[in-house]
Design an enzyme around this catalytic site. Structure first.
Site, mmCIF file in Angstrom:
data_model
loop_
_atom_site.group_PDB
_atom_site.id
_atom_site.type_symbol
_atom_site.label_atom_id
_atom_site.label_comp_id
_atom_site.label_asym_id
_atom_site.label_seq_id
_atom_site.Cartn_x
_atom_site.Cartn_y
_atom_site.Cartn_z
ATOM 1 C CG HIS A 25 -1.924 0.967 1.385
ATOM 2 N ND1 HIS A 25 -1.697 2.253 1.797
ATOM 3 C CD2 HIS A 25 -3.261 0.881 1.150
ATOM 4 C CE1 HIS A 25 -2.851 2.918 1.822
ATOM 5 N NE2 HIS A 25 -3.822 2.104 1.434
ATOM 6 C CG ASP A 63 0.573 -2.334 6.157
ATOM 7 O OD1 ASP A 63 -0.349 -2.363 7.009
ATOM 8 O OD2 ASP A 63 0.487 -1.715 5.084
ATOM 9 C CD GLN A 123 -6.867 -4.364 3.959
ATOM 10 O OE1 GLN A 123 -7.788 -5.109 4.300
ATOM 11 N NE2 GLN A 123 -7.079 -3.115 3.582
ATOM 12 C CE LYS A 162 -7.311 0.068 6.142
ATOM 13 N NZ LYS A 162 -7.766 0.379 4.775
ATOM 14 C CB CYS A 186 -3.586 3.242 -1.595
ATOM 15 S SG CYS A 186 -4.705 4.581 -1.222
HETATM 16 C C1 LIG Z 1 -2.397 -2.749 3.503
HETATM 17 C C2 LIG Z 1 -2.709 -1.383 4.025
HETATM 18 N N1 LIG Z 1 -1.761 -0.670 4.655
HETATM 19 C C3 LIG Z 1 -1.982 0.567 5.147
HETATM 20 C C4 LIG Z 1 -3.209 1.158 5.021
HETATM 21 C C5 LIG Z 1 -3.374 2.550 5.534
HETATM 22 O O1 LIG Z 1 -4.261 2.632 6.596
HETATM 23 P P1 LIG Z 1 -4.830 4.044 7.070
HETATM 24 O O2 LIG Z 1 -5.395 4.705 5.846
HETATM 25 O O3 LIG Z 1 -5.887 3.699 8.043
HETATM 26 O O4 LIG Z 1 -3.717 4.813 7.673
HETATM 27 C C6 LIG Z 1 -4.243 0.451 4.388
HETATM 28 C C7 LIG Z 1 -5.602 1.017 4.261
HETATM 29 O O5 LIG Z 1 -5.978 1.679 3.328
HETATM 30 C C8 LIG Z 1 -3.982 -0.831 3.864
HETATM 31 O O6 LIG Z 1 -4.940 -1.525 3.228
#
Ligand SMILES: Cc1ncc(COP(=O)(O)O)c(C=O)c1O
Ligand SMILES: Cc1ncc(COP(=O)(O)O)c(C=O)c1O
Lengths: 150, 419, 419, 150
Positions: C123, C201, C204, C227, C366
């Site tokens: 992401h 990370d 998910q 999430k 993203c």
């Molecule tokens: C794999 C992953 N990492 C990081 C994020 C970023 O999370 P946040 O937008 O809550 O900071 C997301 C969510 O969009 C994600 O799916």
């Protein structure tokens, strides 16, 4: 829900007695070990002086400091209690023991006031006053942190 | 003064008793305010009715959430008189907003030979980020001292600006301890004459006075949601469009880019550029409700109301033997009164006040340099807001008098230890 | 499979219709989940019953709020199997958490000659912060590519670790596009063999699988509240105690210091060191309620439920002429299915799904580098969660079939313009 | 509450006609001005070629690109409309006019798809194709930003 102990409970006679008429408060010239620290929450400061005997006993304990009733009274109770104790006994003297010694039940935030002298003591026993005076390990505490309010 | 007593009904928490039936007198508003039902309901409604992640999701809930999120920005922009909605950036709080300016604008513009000018009355949030950056870059930080009467005259500000020629002048619009506010527009104009960029910490001003960023003309202005009856987890950074556009982004992640390749990224337009990741969605919606609530009651009325209470309390406190108020006798004052007792430590005072139902703060209130300059380690602070009453102000005064009395030394003797 | 249908009643939003009585099928859970009533109520209750700023205020409300805030940290620490509560740091979100590691740990440890290893499936939140830092420091970023079948074999990871000897290996525990999860413990062990530090990370992963940070043994792990059925405005950074202690603080301000003078500051102990400013108080309390809710239902049950639905949908989608699923046929899969239609652009697909009540995402989610590597600009993504049903999965499949049909070119002619 | 326009409304005959049978789509060799941009939301790309006469009129307009029905159909409608217009007329052609030209009511997020070609056009008129080709001012848009989804 936290029950905030009321004034009468915390500032009971015994506590105020120690606050107004503390045990061994002031400078002490014969210390072999010493440490001091402050509680950034309120600026409370506690300095502890110990005289340890060769066989590892506290022959005399003094404190000095400034701060709220709880921090100062608890320090007085602590130095009074530890005289005559061995280093092992001090090591075994836990935060819970300190809170029990103090007596009145404290909320988490005020426990920090009460535990300040106890923390200083834990470091003081590792802080000999002598030429090799740079033993700084006592500076990092474990346990709940003493941070500031907002 | 227009009575704001009816407002109390809007705040569910004010109905609670502290313990054993002792009613709550919440005088800790400078740390954080309470929320009216309209704010609490706006948050619940968001989650119950139309929540989804924002930012261009092509489905109904996301369209609705995005619309409400951006409507919040518009409302907040007009609350502070911003020229453009996209000059309003949502952050995690005032602290995060100042850090954003420090790292992004400061990292780009401050050089080792530069000076950053602060006042000694700044909150740690407006000191530590500059110290962190100074440790990296090597610029100097200077602090405007207070006079003996706790005041900071515009003349002293002018002289400091002239002699230090600071690249940045960062100051609080209202002190969270002294109960004073500073003439923002005037100081900003002086700073601009010297070519300084200006950051205004409005954390303690936004809840209480009507702000117009165009009239104040500061380059950056920050405040927090939780101090204006809004939710925690959100703050506002206002920056002039041109400055925000020239600055590099701060946090990196989704939402703040227009393109990412394995080689690098291109930055999105304002305000997205400074809003990396999923933003504080329900918080923005709650903040909008808060700002609407305050606007309906009228910032002028709020200011007048809380000043009346604070002055009443201050007057009473000054009558008590051994109580010193930490702040000037006159001048532009706010709803904050800080004080010390000759016989009791600030912590013991706050504790004893709490026994009487009064929520007040004790400590250095994140202003250690100020306390040090005043020769103090801790003060007790009462801070008033729209829902407080004259009775509460009086209750405070009487309680402080009692506490000062109670902690008067009485020549007690400790029971000698049986050995 | 244990039916989770009863859970639907816990989520007020699921009762709404999208428009004209069309019921909502919320399949946008990878972007953000919905909240059960227990979470919404925990937030309201905080504001209505015991809210005050936390951190050692000496009055009843502040004691209560502090206690609830720290209890949340304990609950979250045990949710992820942390060794110490103070290894759990609250941030504004997963994005803010990764930025914290990048700026603090990365700024201290990464040198111009170093390499940071990522996967191409990251992401933007786990790419851009490293690109920003690389632009400053000058280290290299390498990306592990996918095989043609969308898989990333452990062998390829081992080889890359051996050949790049990265200082940091940062990877997602579960892809937000491909519907795959990676063997975190195994990859972490391999990385540690090469002396690499590991950031996982888990944005998910946390919503869907039981996490044990001690078993995974990653040095840093991040995820977001919104999430996991929690509020927006909060995220979690877990770091090993020793690492967090050695790192410099990131944001500066109140709460993260033990002492401030005009000359500089001393840092507070963990976790306060990384929590500058008023923290996300009501958000932490909401997050605790969310984590308790998920734990009660059981992560294992949730995982199984959503996998069943996603595999059902995937199977159906693969049958439709002209529909390609973007993800492997087999291996460790999650509740996410992304796909493209030969006749319709992802945006038009999402739009047409929304007409049928289905909330799905369209775009690059993203992950532009991943999409670029796959030769795509946009995909449509359906992501399932505990409250979704088999009927919704089937509705998705039928709808996609209809949409593919509807957008089939029919040899239309534009009306010639009258000139 | 936003009313999401339904499929029938947005993908009406007129729109789909332009999508399947666009006006002046493809490369154009005689352009005097050109610009292109993408919508990071979905990867939509639009390139616009203009032939401007000496007296500031659009004598011919072409587009090329890839993307969703709305972005492509609206681009087709736009280039069809602007031929014969003066530069002043183009400057006066607002975002609202563009949305009106498209016809079906769009939600904010989908307006971005529709406005992509309009933005590219605003930049194209300032981007002459000639040796002094490095006029980059067209790269910064005003109006709502085109950011990504999460
Ligand atoms: C794999 C992953 N990492 C990081 C994020 C970023 O999370 P946040 O937008 O809550 O900071 C997301 C969510 O969009 C994600 O799916
Ligand atoms: C003057 C001032 N500035 C900044 C702050 C920091 O605000 P926050 O903690 O919401 O980030 C505060 C609040 O404590 C404040 O009073």
């Amino acid at each position: 829900m936290i029950k905030m102990p009321s004034e009468q409970d915390i500032y009971e006679e015994h506590v105020l007695d120690h606050y107004e008429d503390p045990y061994h408060r002031g400078p002490f010239g014969e210390a072999t070990h010493a440490h001091e620290a402050n509680n950034p929450l309120c600026g409370d400061e506690i300095h502890i002086d110990l005289k340890l005997s060769a066989d590892g006993k506290v022959t005399e304990a003094w404190f000095d400091g400034e701060g709220c009733v709880i921090s100062q009274a608890s320090a007085s109770m602590l130095v009074e209690t530890i005289e005559g104790k061995t280093l092992e006994e001090l090591q075994e003297f836990s935060a819970e023991d300190m809170l029990a010694l103090f007596g009145p039940k404290l909320t988490p935030n005020r426990q920090k006031c009460c535990l300040l002298s106890w923390r200083v003591l834990q470091s003081a026993v590792h802080s000999p006053i002598d030429p090799s005076d740079d033993d700084q390990e006592g500076a990092s505490f474990s346990g709940p942190s003493l941070s500031e309010e907002s | 003064m227009p009575s704001l007593t009816h407002c109390r009904d809007d705040f569910p928490i004010l109905k609670r008793s502290v313990h054993d039936g002792v009613p709550l007198a919440f005088l800790d508003n400078a740390a954080s305010t309470q929320r009216p039902l309209s704010v609490i309901n706006a948050i619940s409604e968001c989650y119950e009715k139309y929540y989804a992640n924002v930012h261009r999701g092509i489905h109904t809930l996301s369209e609705e959430s995005t619309e409400r999120y951006e409507r919040s920005r518009k409302t907040v922009a007009s609350f502070i008189g911003a020229k453009h909605d996209h000059e309003v950036v949502y952050t995690a709080g005032a602290t995060a907003a100042i850090n954003t300016v420090a790292r992004s604008w400061g990292g780009q513009n401050l050089k080792p030979t530069d000076t950053v000018l602060l006042t000694i009355a700044e909150h740690h949030a407006n000191i530590v980020p500059w110290q962190q950056l100074a440790a990296e870059i090597g610029f100097k930080i200077e602090y405007l001292p207070l006079q003996d009467d706790f005041q900071l005259e515009t003349n002293a500000v002018r002289e400091a600006l002239e002699s230090y020629q600071p690249k940045l002048f960062a100051f609080t619009a209202a002190s969270n301890v002294l109960g004073t506010s500073f003439p923002v527009a005037e100081w900003t104009a002086l700073a601009h004459q010297q070519g300084s960029t200006v950051l205004v910490d409005a954390a303690q001003a936004a809840p209480h006075q009507s702000i117009n960023v165009q009239a104040w003309n500061a380059d950056f202005l920050v405040f927090s949601g939780h101090k204006v009856c809004g939710p925690t987890g959100i703050g506002v950074l206002h920056g002039k469009e041109q400055l925000l556009e020239q600055m590099p982004p701060f946090l990196g992640g989704g939402g703040m880019i227009s393109r990412v390749t394995t080689e690098g990224f291109e930055t999105a337009a304002l305000p997205d550029k400074f809003e990396a990741g999923t933003p504080p969605i329900s918080e923005a919606i709650g903040l909008e409700a808060a700002v609407k609530y305050l606007t309906e009651i009228g910032l002028k009325n709020i200011e007048e109301h809380e000043k009346t209470l604070a002055r009443h309390a201050e007057h009473g406190l000054r009558q008590i033997d051994g109580v010193s108020v930490i702040g000037p006798q006159s001048g532009e004052k706010t709803g904050i009164v800080s004080f010390v007792l000759s016989h009791a430590h600030a912590h013991d005072v706050a504790h004893s006040l709490s026994d009487r139902g009064i929520a007040a703060r004790a400590g250095h209130h994140c202003t250690m340099p100020l306390h040090h300059a005043l020769g103090l380690t801790a003060t007790t602070r009462a801070s008033f807001y729209l829902y407080n009453t004259l009775e509460e102000a009086e209750h405070l005064v009487h309680s402080v008098a009692e506490i000062q009395q109670k902690f008067t030394p009485t020549g007690r003797r400790r029971r000698r230890r049986k050995q």
